[in-house]
Motif scaffolding. Structure first.
Motif, PDB file in Angstrom:
ATOM      1  N   ASN A  37     -36.807  13.680 -26.786  1.00  0.00           N
ATOM      2  CA  ASN A  37     -35.812  13.111 -25.859  1.00  0.00           C
ATOM      3  C   ASN A  37     -34.917  14.179 -25.251  1.00  0.00           C
ATOM      4  O   ASN A  37     -33.727  13.964 -25.040  1.00  0.00           O
ATOM      5  CB  ASN A  37     -34.958  12.039 -26.555  1.00  0.00           C
ATOM      6  N   ASP A  38     -35.474  15.358 -24.995  1.00  0.00           N
ATOM      7  CA  ASP A  38     -34.720  16.459 -24.398  1.00  0.00           C
ATOM      8  C   ASP A  38     -35.529  17.063 -23.249  1.00  0.00           C
ATOM      9  O   ASP A  38     -36.283  18.008 -23.446  1.00  0.00           O
ATOM     10  CB  ASP A  38     -34.421  17.518 -25.455  1.00  0.00           C
ATOM     11  N   PRO A  39     -35.376  16.519 -22.018  1.00  0.00           N
ATOM     12  CA  PRO A  39     -36.178  17.011 -20.896  1.00  0.00           C
ATOM     13  C   PRO A  39     -35.906  18.467 -20.524  1.00  0.00           C
ATOM     14  O   PRO A  39     -36.719  19.100 -19.868  1.00  0.00           O
ATOM     15  CB  PRO A  39     -35.821  16.076 -19.750  1.00  0.00           C
ATOM     16  N   GLU A  40     -34.787  19.015 -20.978  1.00  0.00           N
ATOM     17  CA  GLU A  40     -34.475  20.412 -20.660  1.00  0.00           C
ATOM     18  C   GLU A  40     -35.385  21.390 -21.410  1.00  0.00           C
ATOM     19  O   GLU A  40     -35.412  22.575 -21.096  1.00  0.00           O
ATOM     20  CB  GLU A  40     -33.012  20.702 -20.966  1.00  0.00           C
ATOM     21  N   LEU A  41     -36.117  20.910 -22.385  1.00  0.00           N
ATOM     22  CA  LEU A  41     -37.052  21.772 -23.120  1.00  0.00           C
ATOM     23  C   LEU A  41     -38.329  22.056 -22.339  1.00  0.00           C
ATOM     24  O   LEU A  41     -39.094  22.937 -22.718  1.00  0.00           O
ATOM     25  CB  LEU A  41     -37.438  21.117 -24.453  1.00  0.00           C
ATOM     26  N   PHE A  42     -38.574  21.302 -21.263  1.00  0.00           N
ATOM     27  CA  PHE A  42     -39.852  21.431 -20.551  1.00  0.00           C
ATOM     28  C   PHE A  42     -40.129  22.870 -20.113  1.00  0.00           C
ATOM     29  O   PHE A  42     -41.209  23.391 -20.353  1.00  0.00           O
ATOM     30  CB  PHE A  42     -39.891  20.499 -19.338  1.00  0.00           C
ATOM     31  N   GLY A  43     -39.188  23.530 -19.492  1.00  0.00           N
ATOM     32  CA  GLY A  43     -39.396  24.909 -19.027  1.00  0.00           C
ATOM     33  C   GLY A  43     -39.609  25.904 -20.155  1.00  0.00           C
ATOM     34  O   GLY A  43     -40.617  26.621 -20.178  1.00  0.00           O
ATOM     35  N   PRO A  44     -38.675  25.957 -21.118  1.00  0.00           N
ATOM     36  CA  PRO A  44     -38.836  26.939 -22.199  1.00  0.00           C
ATOM     37  C   PRO A  44     -40.072  26.702 -23.067  1.00  0.00           C
ATOM     38  O   PRO A  44     -40.715  27.659 -23.485  1.00  0.00           O
ATOM     39  CB  PRO A  44     -37.562  26.760 -23.029  1.00  0.00           C
ATOM     40  N   THR A  45     -40.420  25.455 -23.328  1.00  0.00           N
ATOM     41  CA  THR A  45     -41.596  25.219 -24.172  1.00  0.00           C
ATOM     42  C   THR A  45     -42.888  25.579 -23.459  1.00  0.00           C
ATOM     43  O   THR A  45     -43.866  25.948 -24.111  1.00  0.00           O
ATOM     44  CB  THR A  45     -41.673  23.750 -24.647  1.00  0.00           C
ATOM     45  N   THR A  46     -42.894  25.495 -22.137  1.00  0.00           N
ATOM     46  CA  THR A  46     -44.100  25.821 -21.376  1.00  0.00           C
ATOM     47  C   THR A  46     -44.528  27.267 -21.617  1.00  0.00           C
ATOM     48  O   THR A  46     -45.717  27.553 -21.735  1.00  0.00           O
ATOM     49  CB  THR A  46     -43.877  25.554 -19.877  1.00  0.00           C
ATOM     50  N   VAL A  47     -43.579  28.171 -21.709  1.00  0.00           N
ATOM     51  CA  VAL A  47     -43.899  29.585 -21.963  1.00  0.00           C
ATOM     52  C   VAL A  47     -44.602  29.740 -23.303  1.00  0.00           C
ATOM     53  O   VAL A  47     -45.628  30.418 -23.407  1.00  0.00           O
ATOM     54  CB  VAL A  47     -42.614  30.443 -21.919  1.00  0.00           C
ATOM     55  N   PHE A  48     -44.076  29.107 -24.334  1.00  0.00           N
ATOM     56  CA  PHE A  48     -44.672  29.222 -25.665  1.00  0.00           C
ATOM     57  C   PHE A  48     -46.028  28.524 -25.727  1.00  0.00           C
ATOM     58  O   PHE A  48     -46.956  29.021 -26.370  1.00  0.00           O
ATOM     59  CB  PHE A  48     -43.718  28.657 -26.723  1.00  0.00           C
ATOM     60  N   ILE A  49     -46.148  27.389 -25.059  1.00  0.00           N
ATOM     61  CA  ILE A  49     -47.424  26.675 -25.039  1.00  0.00           C
ATOM     62  C   ILE A  49     -48.478  27.495 -24.316  1.00  0.00           C
ATOM     63  O   ILE A  49     -49.620  27.605 -24.770  1.00  0.00           O
ATOM     64  CB  ILE A  49     -47.259  25.288 -24.405  1.00  0.00           C
ATOM     65  N   ASN A  50     -48.123  28.104 -23.178  1.00  0.00           N
ATOM     66  CA  ASN A  50     -49.082  28.949 -22.459  1.00  0.00           C
ATOM     67  C   ASN A  50     -49.538  30.120 -23.316  1.00  0.00           C
ATOM     68  O   ASN A  50     -50.720  30.460 -23.338  1.00  0.00           O
ATOM     69  CB  ASN A  50     -48.477  29.455 -21.153  1.00  0.00           C
ATOM     70  N   THR A  51     -48.607  30.724 -24.026  1.00  0.00           N
ATOM     71  CA  THR A  51     -48.961  31.840 -24.908  1.00  0.00           C
ATOM     72  C   THR A  51     -49.913  31.373 -26.004  1.00  0.00           C
ATOM     73  O   THR A  51     -50.917  32.035 -26.293  1.00  0.00           O
ATOM     74  CB  THR A  51     -47.690  32.446 -25.530  1.00  0.00           C
ATOM     75  N   ALA A  52     -49.627  30.228 -26.601  1.00  0.00           N
ATOM     76  CA  ALA A  52     -50.493  29.698 -27.650  1.00  0.00           C
ATOM     77  C   ALA A  52     -51.877  29.343 -27.104  1.00  0.00           C
ATOM     78  O   ALA A  52     -52.893  29.618 -27.747  1.00  0.00           O
ATOM     79  CB  ALA A  52     -49.846  28.473 -28.290  1.00  0.00           C
ATOM     80  N   LEU A  53     -51.927  28.759 -25.910  1.00  0.00           N
ATOM     81  CA  LEU A  53     -53.221  28.401 -25.325  1.00  0.00           C
ATOM     82  C   LEU A  53     -54.058  29.636 -25.008  1.00  0.00           C
ATOM     83  O   LEU A  53     -55.274  29.645 -25.222  1.00  0.00           O
ATOM     84  CB  LEU A  53     -53.025  27.555 -24.068  1.00  0.00           C
ATOM     85  N   VAL A  54     -53.435  30.685 -24.504  1.00  0.00           N
ATOM     86  CA  VAL A  54     -54.170  31.928 -24.231  1.00  0.00           C
ATOM     87  C   VAL A  54     -54.691  32.515 -25.539  1.00  0.00           C
ATOM     88  O   VAL A  54     -55.838  32.967 -25.621  1.00  0.00           O
ATOM     89  CB  VAL A  54     -53.287  32.943 -23.473  1.00  0.00           C
ATOM     90  N   PHE A  55     -53.859  32.489 -26.582  1.00  0.00           N
ATOM     91  CA  PHE A  55     -54.290  32.997 -27.882  1.00  0.00           C
ATOM     92  C   PHE A  55     -55.505  32.222 -28.392  1.00  0.00           C
ATOM     93  O   PHE A  55     -56.490  32.814 -28.832  1.00  0.00           O
ATOM     94  CB  PHE A  55     -53.140  32.920 -28.891  1.00  0.00           C
ATOM     95  N   VAL A  56     -55.448  30.899 -28.325  1.00  0.00           N
ATOM     96  CA  VAL A  56     -56.558  30.071 -28.789  1.00  0.00           C
ATOM     97  C   VAL A  56     -57.803  30.343 -27.957  1.00  0.00           C
ATOM     98  O   VAL A  56     -58.904  30.521 -28.495  1.00  0.00           O
ATOM     99  CB  VAL A  56     -56.176  28.574 -28.738  1.00  0.00           C
ATOM    100  N   GLN A  57     -57.630  30.400 -26.644  1.00  0.00           N
ATOM    101  CA  GLN A  57     -58.783  30.621 -25.762  1.00  0.00           C
ATOM    102  C   GLN A  57     -59.426  31.978 -26.024  1.00  0.00           C
ATOM    103  O   GLN A  57     -60.639  32.090 -26.125  1.00  0.00           O
ATOM    104  CB  GLN A  57     -58.351  30.495 -24.296  1.00  0.00           C
ATOM    105  N   LYS A  58     -58.628  33.006 -26.137  1.00  0.00           N
ATOM    106  CA  LYS A  58     -59.173  34.353 -26.332  1.00  0.00           C
ATOM    107  C   LYS A  58     -59.701  34.567 -27.746  1.00  0.00           C
ATOM    108  O   LYS A  58     -60.638  35.334 -27.957  1.00  0.00           O
ATOM    109  CB  LYS A  58     -58.116  35.420 -26.020  1.00  0.00           C
TER     110      LYS A  58
END
Length: 68
Positions: A37-58
């Motif tokens: 219930n905190d929409p302000e997290l959308f931007g900051p969490t996106t950076v960490f999610i992208n990093t995690a997805l690249v790690f998983v993919q690679k």
């Protein structure tokens, strides 16, 4: 004769793959912000999610990347 190129290795294919990864990242960020219930997290969490997805993919989906 020109060698055959797989579609996913072309510029269009790579762009579509990047768009798909971005969509997955946005969906995961939305789920996190919706559950907290905190929409302000959308931007900051996106950076960490992208990093995690690249790690998983690679790490798990690419056999050309050397692991440490």
């Amino acid at each position: 004769m020109k060698p055959s190129t797989q579609f996913w290795n072309t510029n269009v294919g790579k762009t579509l793959k990047a768009a798909a990864w971005s969509a997955v990242s946005a969906v995961l960020a939305y789920i996190i912000t919706a559950t907290t219930n905190d929409p302000e997290l959308f931007g900051p969490t996106t950076v960490f999610i992208n990093t995690a997805l690249v790690f998983v993919q690679k790490t798990f989906l690419s056999n050309q990347t050397a692991n440490i």
